[in-house]
Design a protein around this motif. Structure first.
Motif, PDB file in Angstrom:
ATOM      1  N   MET A   1       0.827  -1.152  -0.010  1.00  0.00           N
ATOM      2  CA  MET A   1       0.094   0.064  -0.052  1.00  0.00           C
ATOM      3  C   MET A   1       1.008   1.372   0.048  1.00  0.00           C
ATOM      4  O   MET A   1       2.001   1.235   0.663  1.00  0.00           O
TER       5      MET A   1
ATOM      6  N   TYR B   1      -1.767  -0.645  -3.538  1.00  0.00           N
ATOM      7  CA  TYR B   1      -1.284  -1.784  -2.713  1.00  0.00           C
ATOM      8  C   TYR B   1      -1.341  -3.291  -3.956  1.00  0.00           C
ATOM      9  O   TYR B   1      -2.348  -3.207  -4.519  1.00  0.00           O
TER      10      TYR B   1
ATOM     11  N   SER C   1      -2.888  -7.456  -0.308  1.00  0.00           N
ATOM     12  CA  SER C   1      -3.200  -6.793   0.794  1.00  0.00           C
ATOM     13  C   SER C   1      -4.509  -6.777   1.398  1.00  0.00           C
ATOM     14  O   SER C   1      -4.820  -6.677   2.536  1.00  0.00           O
TER      15      SER C   1
ATOM     16  N   PHE D   1      -5.932  -4.165   7.045  1.00  0.00           N
ATOM     17  CA  PHE D   1      -6.227  -3.246   5.778  1.00  0.00           C
ATOM     18  C   PHE D   1      -7.397  -2.456   5.838  1.00  0.00           C
ATOM     19  O   PHE D   1      -7.262  -1.564   5.648  1.00  0.00           O
TER      20      PHE D   1
ATOM     21  N   ARG E   1      -6.963   1.731   5.941  1.00  0.00           N
ATOM     22  CA  ARG E   1      -7.677   2.605   4.734  1.00  0.00           C
ATOM     23  C   ARG E   1      -8.540   3.440   5.210  1.00  0.00           C
ATOM     24  O   ARG E   1      -8.432   4.506   4.945  1.00  0.00           O
TER      25      ARG E   1
END
Length: 63
Positions: free
Chosen positions: A1, A36, A40, A46, A50
């Motif tokens: 990422m 990413y 991922s 994750f 995010r």
């Protein structure tokens, strides 16, 4: 990422080596993409990372 400037990420996006998270772009003095590897998405942290990044991007800048 990664967060990347469009000028740096665009060749990799065109080549398919990077993908964007979505179509939504956030207004900023500089353009950034969250990129990413597809693997991922399976990482348990994750969604949290995010969401935090989107929250930070939406927050007003400190004077």
């Amino acid at each position: 990422m990664a967060l990347a400037r469009l000028t740096l990420a665009e060749p990799l996006l065109r080549a398919g080596r990077l993908v964007t998270l979505g179509r939504r772009r956030l207004p900023a003095g500089f353009g950034h993409y969250l990129v990413y590897p597809e693997r991922s998405l399976a990482h348990p942290a994750f969604p949290t990372v995010r969401a935090w990044l989107l929250q930070q991007a939406a927050a007003p800048s400190a004077p």
